[in-house]
Write an enzyme that holds these catalytic residues in place. Structure first.
Site, PDB file in Angstrom:
ATOM      1  N   HIS A  66     -36.834  12.165 -17.544  1.00  0.00           N
ATOM      2  CA  HIS A  66     -36.027  11.269 -16.714  1.00  0.00           C
ATOM      3  C   HIS A  66     -34.672  11.910 -16.484  1.00  0.00           C
ATOM      4  O   HIS A  66     -34.143  12.567 -17.367  1.00  0.00           O
ATOM      5  CB  HIS A  66     -35.845   9.907 -17.407  1.00  0.00           C
ATOM      6  N   ASP A  73     -43.162   4.768 -16.380  1.00  0.00           N
ATOM      7  CA  ASP A  73     -44.440   4.896 -15.688  1.00  0.00           C
ATOM      8  C   ASP A  73     -45.585   5.307 -16.592  1.00  0.00           C
ATOM      9  O   ASP A  73     -46.743   5.267 -16.184  1.00  0.00           O
ATOM     10  CB  ASP A  73     -44.311   5.918 -14.550  1.00  0.00           C
TER      11      ASP A  73
HETATM   12  N1  CMC Z   1     -43.159  18.049 -17.488  1.00  0.00           N
HETATM   13  C1  CMC Z   1     -42.773  19.306 -17.788  1.00  0.00           C
HETATM   14  N2  CMC Z   1     -41.515  19.778 -17.690  1.00  0.00           N
HETATM   15  C2  CMC Z   1     -40.587  18.922 -17.252  1.00  0.00           C
HETATM   16  C3  CMC Z   1     -40.885  17.588 -16.935  1.00  0.00           C
HETATM   17  C4  CMC Z   1     -42.221  17.150 -17.059  1.00  0.00           C
HETATM   18  N3  CMC Z   1     -42.574  15.909 -16.759  1.00  0.00           N
HETATM   19  N4  CMC Z   1     -39.759  16.956 -16.523  1.00  0.00           N
HETATM   20  C5  CMC Z   1     -38.775  17.853 -16.591  1.00  0.00           C
HETATM   21  N5  CMC Z   1     -39.268  19.043 -17.032  1.00  0.00           N
HETATM   22  C6  CMC Z   1     -38.488  20.273 -17.294  1.00  0.00           C
HETATM   23  C7  CMC Z   1     -38.157  20.971 -15.995  1.00  0.00           C
HETATM   24  O1  CMC Z   1     -39.141  21.940 -15.670  1.00  0.00           O
HETATM   25  C8  CMC Z   1     -36.812  21.598 -16.317  1.00  0.00           C
HETATM   26  O2  CMC Z   1     -37.037  22.769 -17.051  1.00  0.00           O
HETATM   27  P1  CMC Z   1     -36.000  24.013 -16.919  1.00  0.00           P
HETATM   28  O3  CMC Z   1     -34.666  23.492 -17.411  1.00  0.00           O
HETATM   29  O4  CMC Z   1     -36.589  25.067 -17.827  1.00  0.00           O
HETATM   30  O5  CMC Z   1     -35.995  24.398 -15.488  1.00  0.00           O
HETATM   31  C9  CMC Z   1     -36.154  20.579 -17.239  1.00  0.00           C
HETATM   32  O6  CMC Z   1     -37.251  19.862 -17.863  1.00  0.00           O
HETATM   33  C10 CMC Z   1     -35.260  19.587 -16.528  1.00  0.00           C
HETATM   34  O7  CMC Z   1     -36.015  19.001 -15.469  1.00  0.00           O
HETATM   35  P2  CMC Z   1     -35.424  18.665 -14.037  1.00  0.00           P
HETATM   36  O8  CMC Z   1     -36.527  18.615 -13.050  1.00  0.00           O
HETATM   37  O9  CMC Z   1     -34.264  19.562 -13.755  1.00  0.00           O
HETATM   38  O10 CMC Z   1     -34.861  17.216 -14.328  1.00  0.00           O
HETATM   39  P3  CMC Z   1     -34.566  16.109 -13.265  1.00  0.00           P
HETATM   40  O11 CMC Z   1     -33.589  15.199 -13.891  1.00  0.00           O
HETATM   41  O12 CMC Z   1     -34.202  16.718 -11.953  1.00  0.00           O
HETATM   42  O13 CMC Z   1     -35.976  15.374 -13.039  1.00  0.00           O
HETATM   43  C11 CMC Z   1     -37.790  13.879 -13.220  1.00  0.00           C
HETATM   44  C12 CMC Z   1     -36.325  14.164 -13.600  1.00  0.00           C
HETATM   45  C13 CMC Z   1     -38.142  12.434 -13.610  1.00  0.00           C
HETATM   46  C14 CMC Z   1     -37.983  14.001 -11.699  1.00  0.00           C
HETATM   47  C15 CMC Z   1     -38.705  14.889 -13.964  1.00  0.00           C
HETATM   48  O14 CMC Z   1     -38.569  14.732 -15.355  1.00  0.00           O
HETATM   49  C16 CMC Z   1     -40.165  14.738 -13.565  1.00  0.00           C
HETATM   50  O15 CMC Z   1     -40.594  15.321 -12.543  1.00  0.00           O
HETATM   51  N6  CMC Z   1     -40.993  13.953 -14.333  1.00  0.00           N
HETATM   52  C17 CMC Z   1     -42.347  13.703 -13.979  1.00  0.00           C
HETATM   53  C18 CMC Z   1     -42.435  12.616 -12.905  1.00  0.00           C
HETATM   54  C19 CMC Z   1     -42.123  11.235 -13.449  1.00  0.00           C
HETATM   55  O16 CMC Z   1     -42.641  10.814 -14.482  1.00  0.00           O
HETATM   56  N7  CMC Z   1     -41.296  10.481 -12.700  1.00  0.00           N
HETATM   57  C20 CMC Z   1     -40.937   9.099 -13.052  1.00  0.00           C
HETATM   58  C21 CMC Z   1     -39.482   8.967 -13.388  1.00  0.00           C
HETATM   59  S1  CMC Z   1     -39.086   7.377 -14.128  1.00  0.00           S
HETATM   60  C22 CMC Z   1     -39.403   6.189 -12.952  1.00  0.00           C
HETATM   61  C23 CMC Z   1     -38.727   6.373 -11.622  1.00  0.00           C
HETATM   62  O17 CMC Z   1     -37.636   6.942 -11.500  1.00  0.00           O
HETATM   63  O18 CMC Z   1     -39.282   5.893 -10.654  1.00  0.00           O
END
Ligand code: CMC
Length: 444
Positions: free
Chosen positions: A319, A377
């Site tokens: 998140h 989720d």
């Molecule tokens: N699986 C594997 N690696 C992950 C994941 C994941 N689910 N989420 C983040 N990472 C890694 C990402 O690759 C990155 O690694 P690095 O620093 O080495 O590049 C690091 O963790 C930080 O991730 P980010 O993408 O920069 O973080 P963000 O804040 O931009 O993204 C997120 C947050 C929710 C989009 C992301 O965690 C994600 O894609 N999760 C899976 C989708 C999900 O479950 N979404 C629902 C969110 S909660 C409900 C809502 O908002 O609607």
């Protein structure tokens, strides 16, 4: 260019910008704002006019886009408060419409206020009869989120007597209409996709019960909503009602900042919510669990999630704000157990798989270091599946719940005297000025 803080006290940051270009040192005093909770905020509104300098923050990781009194999140501690009340207490004790009132009006309603609010909402649960024809324009196999987008956007064509956003009464009527009609529109999207007749709302039922009724009843037989299922859905709706300035809420605010009507704003929110990184994740979690299929295959998928060259991510994990267990996921884990017991789903393979996946991921150094925990989720999809909601409807139910948050935030924005049209700037890295020449290789 370099920038440095020369002097800082609690209320003012003195910033000097030394541009790499001629022009000399430019200095500005930036106010430091303090909310009632959360980190201090540097007010950079004067930055450009006084220093010719923008800030660069893709994804808004360090940028507060507005002032708000509605929801507070402490991502490090896993705290979520609506108007000061912890989400766990609201989910345990309130009906969804009480929480809707709280988000919109700022206080838990008294019994009298609540009855009036319920009356105002139920008055609007039906949709214009002509909307039925609108549904017929869609293919039956369309994704229900696509149908939601179209139908909610079309509400502005049906309810043009509540489009004037400068009129407080029209704003309120539009808000009540949206909250009231979302379950009806969502259930109609489901009924349309399975070829069953639309069911009219039953105003003597609670919000969650009525939604279940419209989705599952048919005109041919009596239908009684299971109270355990209704309670679970009530909690799911509460847990999804608002979440501060997330992507879809920011979309609603940005859309509304141009003066767009509320139905158009909520349609924009629905479009943003649909993405798999946001509300589409509940559907993606279930698809992922089905794809994994067996716990023996979990290590393979964990490996893929960690591989930078593989786009696969563990859906329902991670998140932007929570660097701790999402408090909503903790509530849902318990609800999941209760619902599956009530429905005799003992040993439901997907729940067992989800728990095993959660356990393995939470012990894995990659997920520990990056503070990736299950989010809201992760468990909601399993509950929704157990109560018979098709996977493609998961994000639709999220949209039904989030509509109250979108509306509360939209109303707050309209009432904010400092509100301006949202208009970010950019760091331009394209061509500098060049001229069209007929003789050039790309000339016509
Ligand atoms: N699986 C594997 N690696 C992950 C994941 C994941 N689910 N989420 C983040 N990472 C890694 C990402 O690759 C990155 O690694 P690095 O620093 O080495 O590049 C690091 O963790 C930080 O991730 P980010 O993408 O920069 O973080 P963000 O804040 O931009 O993204 C997120 C947050 C929710 C989009 C992301 O965690 C994600 O894609 N999760 C899976 C989708 C999900 O479950 N979404 C629902 C969110 S909660 C409900 C809502 O908002 O609607």
């Amino acid at each position: 260019m370099t920038a440095r803080f020369l002097d800082e006290d609690n209320d003012l940051a003195h910033l000097e910008v030394i541009p790499g270009r001629p022009g000399g040192v430019k200095a500005v005093d930036l106010p430091i704002l303090h909310g009632t909770m959360g980190p201090a905020v540097l007010d950079i509104r004067k930055l450009y006019s006084e220093t010719d300098c923008f800030t660069y923050d893709p994804g808004y990781t360090s940028t507060a886009s507005c002032e708000s009194k509605i929801t507070f999140i402490d991502g490090e501690k896993g705290i979520l408060l609506h108007r000061g009340y912890p989400i766990e207490e609201l989910a345990e004790n309130c009906s969804f419409l009480q929480v809707a009132y709280l988000l919109m009006e700022g206080e838990i309603p008294t019994e009298e206020e609540y009855q009036t609010f319920v009356k105002n909402i139920t008055f609007h649960t039906m949709v214009h009869e002509q909307l039925r024809d609108f549904y017929r324009g869609f293919r039956r196999d369309a994704h229900p989120m696509a149908v939601m987008l179209g139908v909610v956007g079309a509400l502005s064509a049906f309810y043009y007597d509540s489009l004037d956003i400068r009129d407080q009464r029209q704003r309120m009527i539009a808000s009540h209409r949206l909250i009231a009609k979302m379950p009806t529109i969502a259930a109609m999207a489901h009924k349309y996709s399975i070829g069953q007749p639309f069911m009219y709302p039953q105003n003597d039922l609670g919000y969650a019960e009525n939604l279940l009724y419209m989705m599952f009843a048919t005109p041919t037989a009596p239908f009684k909503v299971n109270p355990v299922v209704a309670r679970a859905l009530n909690k799911i709706l509460i847990l999804h009602a608002d979440h501060e300035q997330n992507a879809s809420t920011s979309t609603v605010r940005l859309t509304g900042s141009s003066g767009a009507n509320p139905f158009a704003c909520i349609a924009a929110g629905i479009a943003c919510l649909w993405g798999p990184a946001h509300g589409g994740a509940n559907e993606a979690v279930l698809n992922m669990l089905t794809q994994i299929g067996h716990k023996d295959r979990i290590p393979e998928f964990i490996k893929r999630a960690k591989d930078k060259n593989d786009p696969f991510r563990l859906m329902g994990f991670g998140h932007r704000v929570y660097k701790h267990y999402d408090p909503r996921a903790s509530v849902l884990r318990k609800v999941c157990q209760e619902v599956l017991e009530e429905l005799d789903y003992h040993g439901e393979p997907l729940l067992e798989l989800a728990k095993e996946l959660e356990k393995i991921a939470l012990e894995d150094p990659y997920f520990i270091e990056k503070k990736l925990y299950p989010n809201v989720d992760f468990y909601s999809g399993i509950i929704l599946k157990a109560i018979g909601i098709p996977t493609c409807m998961f994000t639709v139910l999220f949209a039904v719940a989030r509509t109250v948050g979108w509306i509360a935030q939209w109303m707050e924005m309209i009432g904010d005297p400092s509100q301006k049209i949202g208009r970010p700037r950019q760091l331009y890295t394209g061509h500098t000025l060049r001229h069209y020449r007929l003789s050039s290789p790309r000339g016509v």
